[in-house]
Design an enzyme around this catalytic site. Structure first.
Site, PDB file in Angstrom:
ATOM      1  N   HIS A  55       0.891  -1.169   0.000  1.00  0.00           N
ATOM      2  CA  HIS A  55       0.000   0.000   0.000  1.00  0.00           C
ATOM      3  C   HIS A  55       0.925   1.213   0.000  1.00  0.00           C
ATOM      4  O   HIS A  55       1.993   1.166   0.620  1.00  0.00           O
ATOM      5  CB  HIS A  55      -0.817   0.108   1.284  1.00  0.00           C
ATOM      6  CG  HIS A  55      -1.763  -1.021   1.555  1.00  0.00           C
ATOM      7  ND1 HIS A  55      -1.423  -2.101   2.312  1.00  0.00           N
ATOM      8  CD2 HIS A  55      -3.051  -1.193   1.200  1.00  0.00           C
ATOM      9  CE1 HIS A  55      -2.460  -2.911   2.409  1.00  0.00           C
ATOM     10  NE2 HIS A  55      -3.475  -2.380   1.740  1.00  0.00           N
ATOM     11  N   ASP A  58       2.571   1.818   3.223  1.00  0.00           N
ATOM     12  CA  ASP A  58       3.517   0.804   3.735  1.00  0.00           C
ATOM     13  C   ASP A  58       4.940   1.205   3.379  1.00  0.00           C
ATOM     14  O   ASP A  58       5.879   0.914   4.109  1.00  0.00           O
ATOM     15  CB  ASP A  58       3.296  -0.572   3.079  1.00  0.00           C
ATOM     16  CG  ASP A  58       1.917  -1.153   3.332  1.00  0.00           C
ATOM     17  OD1 ASP A  58       1.322  -0.811   4.357  1.00  0.00           O
ATOM     18  OD2 ASP A  58       1.467  -1.956   2.495  1.00  0.00           O
ATOM     19  N   MET A  89       2.459  -6.018  -7.077  1.00  0.00           N
ATOM     20  CA  MET A  89       1.142  -5.380  -7.025  1.00  0.00           C
ATOM     21  C   MET A  89       1.228  -4.154  -6.119  1.00  0.00           C
ATOM     22  O   MET A  89       1.969  -4.152  -5.143  1.00  0.00           O
ATOM     23  CB  MET A  89       0.137  -6.411  -6.469  1.00  0.00           C
ATOM     24  CG  MET A  89      -1.255  -5.925  -6.221  1.00  0.00           C
ATOM     25  SD  MET A  89      -1.462  -5.169  -4.582  1.00  0.00           S
ATOM     26  CE  MET A  89      -2.124  -6.537  -3.656  1.00  0.00           C
ATOM     27  N   GLU A 182     -11.103  -6.349  -4.761  1.00  0.00           N
ATOM     28  CA  GLU A 182     -11.084  -7.416  -3.744  1.00  0.00           C
ATOM     29  C   GLU A 182     -12.358  -7.390  -2.913  1.00  0.00           C
ATOM     30  O   GLU A 182     -12.616  -6.421  -2.195  1.00  0.00           O
ATOM     31  CB  GLU A 182      -9.859  -7.197  -2.847  1.00  0.00           C
ATOM     32  CG  GLU A 182      -9.744  -8.205  -1.726  1.00  0.00           C
ATOM     33  CD  GLU A 182      -8.419  -8.064  -0.975  1.00  0.00           C
ATOM     34  OE1 GLU A 182      -7.428  -7.600  -1.571  1.00  0.00           O
ATOM     35  OE2 GLU A 182      -8.388  -8.409   0.214  1.00  0.00           O
ATOM     36  N   LYS A 184     -15.051  -8.355   0.085  1.00  0.00           N
ATOM     37  CA  LYS A 184     -15.065  -8.752   1.508  1.00  0.00           C
ATOM     38  C   LYS A 184     -16.449  -8.418   2.055  1.00  0.00           C
ATOM     39  O   LYS A 184     -16.974  -7.349   1.759  1.00  0.00           O
ATOM     40  CB  LYS A 184     -13.978  -7.985   2.278  1.00  0.00           C
ATOM     41  CG  LYS A 184     -13.782  -8.478   3.711  1.00  0.00           C
ATOM     42  CD  LYS A 184     -12.607  -7.806   4.400  1.00  0.00           C
ATOM     43  CE  LYS A 184     -12.420  -8.380   5.788  1.00  0.00           C
ATOM     44  NZ  LYS A 184     -11.328  -7.724   6.533  1.00  0.00           N
ATOM     45  N   GLU A 218     -10.041 -13.464  -2.091  1.00  0.00           N
ATOM     46  CA  GLU A 218      -9.171 -13.849  -0.974  1.00  0.00           C
ATOM     47  C   GLU A 218      -9.807 -15.009  -0.219  1.00  0.00           C
ATOM     48  O   GLU A 218     -10.998 -14.959   0.102  1.00  0.00           O
ATOM     49  CB  GLU A 218      -8.959 -12.646  -0.030  1.00  0.00           C
ATOM     50  CG  GLU A 218      -8.220 -13.040   1.238  1.00  0.00           C
ATOM     51  CD  GLU A 218      -7.740 -11.852   2.071  1.00  0.00           C
ATOM     52  OE1 GLU A 218      -7.246 -10.863   1.485  1.00  0.00           O
ATOM     53  OE2 GLU A 218      -7.864 -11.931   3.308  1.00  0.00           O
ATOM     54  N   HIS A 221     -11.603 -13.933   3.000  1.00  0.00           N
ATOM     55  CA  HIS A 221     -12.830 -13.152   2.808  1.00  0.00           C
ATOM     56  C   HIS A 221     -13.964 -14.034   2.301  1.00  0.00           C
ATOM     57  O   HIS A 221     -15.125 -13.861   2.682  1.00  0.00           O
ATOM     58  CB  HIS A 221     -12.575 -11.995   1.842  1.00  0.00           C
ATOM     59  CG  HIS A 221     -11.541 -11.023   2.351  1.00  0.00           C
ATOM     60  ND1 HIS A 221     -11.117  -9.949   1.605  1.00  0.00           N
ATOM     61  CD2 HIS A 221     -10.868 -10.961   3.520  1.00  0.00           C
ATOM     62  CE1 HIS A 221     -10.211  -9.272   2.299  1.00  0.00           C
ATOM     63  NE2 HIS A 221     -10.040  -9.878   3.468  1.00  0.00           N
ATOM     64  N   ASP A 246      -5.425 -13.704  -3.277  1.00  0.00           N
ATOM     65  CA  ASP A 246      -4.917 -13.533  -1.920  1.00  0.00           C
ATOM     66  C   ASP A 246      -5.110 -14.855  -1.189  1.00  0.00           C
ATOM     67  O   ASP A 246      -6.242 -15.306  -0.976  1.00  0.00           O
ATOM     68  CB  ASP A 246      -5.666 -12.405  -1.190  1.00  0.00           C
ATOM     69  CG  ASP A 246      -5.103 -11.021  -1.541  1.00  0.00           C
ATOM     70  OD1 ASP A 246      -4.101 -10.949  -2.283  1.00  0.00           O
ATOM     71  OD2 ASP A 246      -5.672 -10.025  -1.058  1.00  0.00           O
ATOM     72  N   ASP A 256     -12.051 -11.594  10.496  1.00  0.00           N
ATOM     73  CA  ASP A 256     -10.986 -11.836   9.519  1.00  0.00           C
ATOM     74  C   ASP A 256      -9.738 -12.323  10.258  1.00  0.00           C
ATOM     75  O   ASP A 256      -9.009 -11.544  10.864  1.00  0.00           O
ATOM     76  CB  ASP A 256     -10.699 -10.513   8.788  1.00  0.00           C
ATOM     77  CG  ASP A 256      -9.798 -10.699   7.599  1.00  0.00           C
ATOM     78  OD1 ASP A 256      -9.412 -11.849   7.298  1.00  0.00           O
ATOM     79  OD2 ASP A 256      -9.472  -9.684   6.961  1.00  0.00           O
ATOM     80  N   ASP A 258      -7.054 -14.085   8.998  1.00  0.00           N
ATOM     81  CA  ASP A 258      -5.791 -13.948   8.256  1.00  0.00           C
ATOM     82  C   ASP A 258      -4.732 -14.956   8.706  1.00  0.00           C
ATOM     83  O   ASP A 258      -3.569 -14.608   8.931  1.00  0.00           O
ATOM     84  CB  ASP A 258      -5.240 -12.514   8.407  1.00  0.00           C
ATOM     85  CG  ASP A 258      -5.736 -11.606   7.302  1.00  0.00           C
ATOM     86  OD1 ASP A 258      -5.962 -12.102   6.184  1.00  0.00           O
ATOM     87  OD2 ASP A 258      -5.900 -10.396   7.559  1.00  0.00           O
ATOM     88  N   ASP A 288      -1.843 -13.121   1.503  1.00  0.00           N
ATOM     89  CA  ASP A 288      -2.309 -11.957   2.258  1.00  0.00           C
ATOM     90  C   ASP A 288      -2.835 -12.492   3.584  1.00  0.00           C
ATOM     91  O   ASP A 288      -3.966 -12.997   3.653  1.00  0.00           O
ATOM     92  CB  ASP A 288      -3.392 -11.200   1.481  1.00  0.00           C
ATOM     93  CG  ASP A 288      -3.778  -9.902   2.184  1.00  0.00           C
ATOM     94  OD1 ASP A 288      -3.161  -9.572   3.214  1.00  0.00           O
ATOM     95  OD2 ASP A 288      -4.699  -9.221   1.704  1.00  0.00           O
TER      96      ASP A 288
HETATM   97 MN   LIG Z   1      -6.417  -9.152   0.893  1.00  0.00          MN
END
Ligand SMILES: [Mn+2]
Length: 388
Positions: A55, A58, A89, A182, A184, A218, A221, A246, A256, A258, A288
């Site tokens: 991002h 980041d 990406m 994406e 979610k 993802e 998600h 993802d 979520d 992850d 991800d």
């Molecule tokens: Mn993601």
């Protein structure tokens, strides 16, 4: 089992936010120290990760000066070269700052929408410069808790307007990005617009340049929505809309989580790997996901290595499945063949339809065909459990 060491050719990628995740959650503060992006990219590159994703914030801290920005970009380029790691990406953080508390592209305030589009354009410039091929849009704050506050119809119109604008911006600059939206269902908003891969695909069909935009499904998600991730990914692929993936793990219908790839539902994950590898999918095998909050700074790299290792093990299992005599024999036995009927069904013509209406079928006889799915699934289980 053949070599399980990751290679650049495996095209694994990670988001910088995954490894830099400090373990903060709604009930507790950070448990790990800050990981600067340049060290982050270097550590990924050292482990034969093919690409990193980022991002804007980041890489370049929010509000950084031009001088700071240029310094980071220079260091990033050097570490990318030294450790042979690409930028796969790019995406935009349109969720962290409080300005986006009620959405970015779907905010009621045109100033917030304009600021969001500006933030994306600026990062698209950087992403193109770093060689990113895909630009992801995750509308984390594009949603509501209060349905009286915003209608989905007007929100989707605003979303569309921003996406059309940004597609045109990328084309105008010759960036060659493929955009991937994406889905979610919720979190951080009570309800997020474009909740599933199906919602995204329907939305893409309403854009000015639908070919430029695909889906970034993802695993987590999809499982949050209680869906079969394998089916989600497969439908995107079959529609030519799988532009990014993802990977991670998740218990269904929860927050979520992850979790590390493959740490939940090995069988469904196996079929995701099978889908990507059997179809020689051209994108990166992108993770991800977040290390456990209980993990320390060093353990972050166990999480990275574990994710890639599990992928490679599952890929070995896919090869095992594909060459397994029993599996292949069962699959052959359940697939009927009737070239004449298949011809009739293949295309509607008045003649084909008339012919089909004349045919007589014996439904009871048809229903007696054996479908040995107990045996088939048990074989899959045994392959996955390492006894077949
Ligand atoms: Mn993601």
């Amino acid at each position: 089992m053949s070599n399980l060491k990751p290679q650049k050719a495996h095209r694994f990628s990670f988001g910088l936010w995954c490894t830099a995740n400090r373990g903060r959650d709604p009930f507790g503060e950070e448990t790990r120290s800050r990981l600067d992006p340049v060290t982050n990219i270097k550590e990924l590159g050292k482990r034969n990760v093919y690409a990193f994703n980022y991002h804007d914030d980041d890489l370049i801290p929010f509000g950084a000066s031009l001088q700071q920005r240029n310094k980071i970009i220079k260091e990033t380029r050097k570490v990318m070269k030294d450790y042979a790691i690409k930028c796969g990406m790019a995406t935009t953080n349109l969720f962290y700052h409080r300005v986006f508390k009620d959405g970015a592209f779907t905010s009621h305030d045109p100033k917030v929408r304009a600021y969001a589009v500006q933030k994306v354009m600026r990062n698209m410039d950087l992403g193109a410069e770093l060689g990113a091929k895909v630009y992801v849009f995750w509308g984390g704050r594009e949603g509501t808790e209060v349905d009286a506050s915003k209608t989905p119809e007007e929100s989707l119109k605003r979303y569309r307007e921003c996406m059309n604008y940004l597609c045109a911006y990328s084309r105008h600059n010759g960036y060659g990005f493929r955009f991937a939206i994406e889905p979610k269902p919720n979190e951080p908003r009570g309800d997020i617009f474009l909740a599933t891969a199906g919602h995204v695909m329907a939305f893409i069909g309403t854009l000015d340049d639908p070919d430029m935009v695909g889906v970034n499904p993802e695993i987590e998600h999809s499982r949050m929505a209680g869906l079969n991730t394998y089916h989600d990914f497969a439908q995107c692929m079959e529609a030519g809309k799988l532009y990014h993936v993802d990977l991670g793990a998740q218990k269904p219908c929860r927050f979520d989580q992850d979790l590390r790839f493959g740490s939940e539902d090995i069988k469904e994950t196996f079929f995701v790997v099978k889908l990507l590898e059997d179809n020689h999918w051209q994108g990166t095998r992108n993770f991800d996901e977040h290390p456990y909050r209980s993990e320390d700074d060093k353990g972050v790299w166990d999480f990275v290595e574990g994710s890639m290792r599990t992928y490679l093990i599952l890929w070995e299992k896919v090869k095992r499945f594909n060459s397994d005599k029993k599996v292949q024999q069962i699959l052959k036995s359940i697939k009927g063949k009737d070239p004449f009927l298949e011809g009739l069904l293949g295309r509607f013509t008045p003649e084909n339809a008339a012919e089909l209406k004349k045919r007589s079928f014996d439904p009871m006889a048809l229903s007696r065909k054996r479908l040995p799915y107990e045996e088939l699934d048990q074989r899959v289980q045994e392959i996955l459990m390492g006894v077949a």
